[in-house]
Design a protein around this motif. Structure first.
Motif, mmCIF file in Angstrom:
data_model
loop_
_atom_site.group_PDB
_atom_site.id
_atom_site.type_symbol
_atom_site.label_atom_id
_atom_site.label_comp_id
_atom_site.label_asym_id
_atom_site.label_seq_id
_atom_site.Cartn_x
_atom_site.Cartn_y
_atom_site.Cartn_z
ATOM 1 N N TYR A 119 4.544 -22.986 -40.120
ATOM 2 C CA TYR A 119 5.484 -21.907 -40.438
ATOM 3 C C TYR A 119 6.104 -22.104 -41.813
ATOM 4 C CZ TYR A 119 9.750 -19.036 -40.034
ATOM 5 O OH TYR A 119 10.758 -18.133 -40.247
ATOM 6 N N PHE A 120 6.666 -23.280 -42.071
ATOM 7 C CA PHE A 120 7.372 -23.486 -43.334
ATOM 8 C C PHE A 120 6.423 -23.724 -44.508
ATOM 9 C CE2 PHE A 120 10.901 -24.201 -40.412
ATOM 10 C CZ PHE A 120 11.884 -23.467 -41.039
ATOM 11 N N MET A 121 5.157 -23.945 -44.253
ATOM 12 C CA MET A 121 4.179 -23.998 -45.336
ATOM 13 C C MET A 121 3.865 -22.601 -45.877
ATOM 14 S SD MET A 121 1.414 -26.791 -43.939
ATOM 15 C CE MET A 121 0.112 -25.925 -44.816
ATOM 16 N N GLU A 122 3.891 -21.588 -45.004
ATOM 17 C CA GLU A 122 3.373 -20.273 -45.363
ATOM 18 C C GLU A 122 4.449 -19.211 -45.551
ATOM 19 O OE1 GLU A 122 0.862 -19.429 -42.099
ATOM 20 O OE2 GLU A 122 -0.587 -21.034 -42.521
ATOM 21 N N VAL A 123 5.617 -19.394 -44.923
ATOM 22 C CA VAL A 123 6.588 -18.305 -44.887
ATOM 23 C C VAL A 123 7.169 -18.038 -46.277
ATOM 24 C CG1 VAL A 123 8.587 -19.788 -44.375
ATOM 25 C CG2 VAL A 123 8.565 -17.407 -43.594
ATOM 26 N N THR A 124 7.458 -16.781 -46.549
ATOM 27 C CA THR A 124 8.091 -16.367 -47.799
ATOM 28 C C THR A 124 9.310 -15.520 -47.464
ATOM 29 O OG1 THR A 124 6.835 -14.318 -48.023
ATOM 30 C CG2 THR A 124 5.849 -16.327 -48.951
ATOM 31 N N GLU A 125 10.170 -15.346 -48.454
ATOM 32 C CA GLU A 125 11.365 -14.537 -48.230
ATOM 33 C C GLU A 125 11.013 -13.072 -47.968
ATOM 34 O OE1 GLU A 125 10.922 -15.026 -52.771
ATOM 35 O OE2 GLU A 125 10.577 -16.170 -50.930
ATOM 36 N N HIS A 126 9.911 -12.588 -48.531
ATOM 37 C CA HIS A 126 9.513 -11.199 -48.300
ATOM 38 C C HIS A 126 9.085 -10.992 -46.843
ATOM 39 C CE1 HIS A 126 9.668 -10.265 -52.617
ATOM 40 N NE2 HIS A 126 9.110 -11.456 -52.805
ATOM 41 N N THR A 127 8.312 -11.947 -46.306
ATOM 42 C CA THR A 127 7.922 -11.854 -44.903
ATOM 43 C C THR A 127 9.146 -11.896 -43.997
ATOM 44 O OG1 THR A 127 5.812 -12.941 -45.386
ATOM 45 C CG2 THR A 127 6.531 -12.927 -43.094
#
Length: 526
Positions: A509-517
């Protein structure tokens, strides 16, 4: 006789050296004044004449401070020689930095940075790289490495039942479309335990399954056998088979053992999701927070597996609790006793597949077909979203069926009781997945993101006093990522607890997540 001509003077040694032009005694003295310049790859200042004016020696005739390039045979002594200058080593990237990186390389990276923001960027890059390395190590503990799997595939190629030892006569797990038996195989002087998947009559997706890429939530194959079943595995219910006595007695009459294609998997299931849900009523009642968090983690694995299948252009054949397999994972020591043992997260595997030809899954019922066609459904698959929505109700012990869902002419779905902090979010997700209009239904990818937010945040209280902005969400991700790495370090230094499946899912999760998502997901969820 005339005297012989004199021998030619030996000039090769002189020709190999640099011509001495101008006042050279300044360079032949103590090199200490220029040592700092050489170490920092800064060219030395021009030599000065006695009057202090710059030297008029042409650039090509000045001595070089780099290593001399030896002459080759193809070069004549009169040709000018190109002298090499010291090459500056490239600065390492943040992903290459470790605590043991030498200060010289670290200085090359930090020297151009002129603000704390630049240093912050380096630190964030180091954290992202460390999280990726940690995730890869955990995955190797959870799933057999690909290199070892390929070795086993080569070793099992062409083998028959004679190469395997049957460890249990009764199935270790029985799904809707297959039975699974524990078998042993000697590899590198060690007995490995595999699962032999024996398909039930009329069920089988072996050709599709053997072409799937590796994924943590997809059943893997390392071999197949096309042979008559051993006599001790002849089961009641297959064509021409007779029941057997568990004590080993011969059947009353000789059974005709069928020739079947059996798959060998390194993942040994112990239960289906249906069996887990059936046996967890008490746990749900006494520990609703723990159980519903476990439900979110199981649903997350389903969504991750379905995403992988969509990329492979493959659909799940029958996504129901009876065809979702559970495999035991190493459990942390503090959870191996008492009630905590039942809270250990198992790995969930999708085991039934079909090949998608027109990018649209066949409708499960004629009612679903009429319903979707009446709403002019898009050509993308719709059944995955419906089935995951129903799985939410089934795992939470709320009765629901596809016919009931499709029969609703409004968005009123069965009520999910609010028993924990996860109940409201799961109810909201089920409503989004089971929306009557497929165009308004969230995708499997969006459902996965919603489950991740339910598990690891951000929760709604983050926006209680601060307006939701991309800057706030980006800061939240960066701080949580740093705190996650600190948590791993503290656990490792303290009780020596090895990270498991839940920690690996959190890393993903924290490898891929972005603020836009996060902005889009929190809008849909909250």
């Amino acid at each position: 006789d005339p005297l012989p001509p004199p021998l030619p003077k030996k000039q090769l040694q002189r020709a190999e050296s640099l011509p001495e032009q101008g006042p050279s005694q300044h360079w032949q003295g103590d090199p200490t004044p220029w040592a700092g310049s050489i170490l920092h790859n800064i060219p030395p200042p021009h030599p000065q004449h006695e009057e202090g004016a710059p030297s008029s020696i042409p650039l090509q005739n000045r001595p070089s401070w780099g290593p001399k390039k030896p002459l080759t045979k193809s070069q004549s002594l009169g040709e000018p020689v190109a002298w090499s200058s010291p090459q500056k080593a490239p600065a390492p990237s943040p992903a290459e930095l470790t605590f043991g990186t030498v200060d010289g390389e670290l200085g090359q990276l930090l020297q151009p940075l002129e603000s704390p923001a630049g240093v912050c960027g380096v630190v964030l890059g180091c954290q992202a790289a460390a999280l990726a390395r940690l995730s890869a190590r955990i995955q190797e503990e959870l799933v057999m490495p690909e290199e070892r799997q390929q070795l086993l595939e080569a070793e099992l190629a062409g083998k028959s039942w004679a190469a395997l030892s049957i460890l249990d006569r009764e199935p270790c797990c029985e799904s809707r479309d297959a039975r699974y038996f524990r078998v042993g195989f000697i590899f590198e002087q060690t007995q490995l335990v595999f699962a032999a998947k024996v398909p039930k009559p009329g069920c089988g997706s072996l050709g599709v399954q053997s072409s799937l890429g590796a994924h943590c939530s997809i059943q893997r194959l390392i071999g197949r056998l096309t042979d008559r079943l051993p006599r001790e595995l002849v089961l009641l219910g297959s064509p021409g088979e007779q029941s057997w006595s568990p004590s080993g007695a011969e059947p009353a009459r000789l059974a005709t053992r069928p020739v079947l294609q059996v798959l060998i998997s390194p993942d040994v299931p112990y239960q289906t999701l249906a069996g887990f849900v059936k046996g967890s009523h008490g746990l749900h009642r006494t520990s609703p927070g723990h159980y519903e968090r476990l439900a979110c983690l199981l649903l997350l694995q389903v969504c991750m597996g379905l995403e992988h299948l969509q990329v492979q252009n493959v659909g799940q054949g029958d996504l129901c609790p009876e065809n979702l397999l559970l495999v035991r994972c190493p459990c942390p020591p503090q959870r191996q006793q008492g009630k905590e043992a039942s809270l250990c997260l198992p790995r969930l595997l999708i085991s039934s597949f079909f090949k998608v030809k027109d990018k649209r899954r066949p409708c499960s019922t004629s009612q679903e077909q009429d319903w979707t066609e009446g709403l002019a459904a898009p050509p993308s698959p719709v059944a995955d979203e419906l089935n995951v929505g129903m799985l939410i109700y089934q795992i939470l012990h709320v009765d629901i069926s596809l016919e009931n869902v499709l029969g609703f002419r409004s968005n009123r779905l069965p009520e999910i009781p609010a028993l924990s902090i996860y109940s409201t979010g799961l109810k909201r997700l089920a409503m989004l997945l089971l929306h009557r209009d497929p165009c308004k239904r969230v995708s499997i990818e969006q459902a996965r993101s919603i489950l991740q937010v339910l598990l690891w945040g951000p929760r709604q209280e983050l926006f209680a006093r601060s307006k939701k902005t991309l800057t706030l969400l980006r800061s939240w991700v960066e701080v949580k990522r740093a705190l996650l790495l600190l948590k791993f370090a503290e656990n490792s230094a303290g009780a020596g607890v090895s990270p498991g499946l839940e920690e690996w899912l959190c890393c993903q999760y924290f490898m891929e997540v972005t603020e836009h998502t996060l902005y889009q997901v929190t809008q849909a969820l909250y």
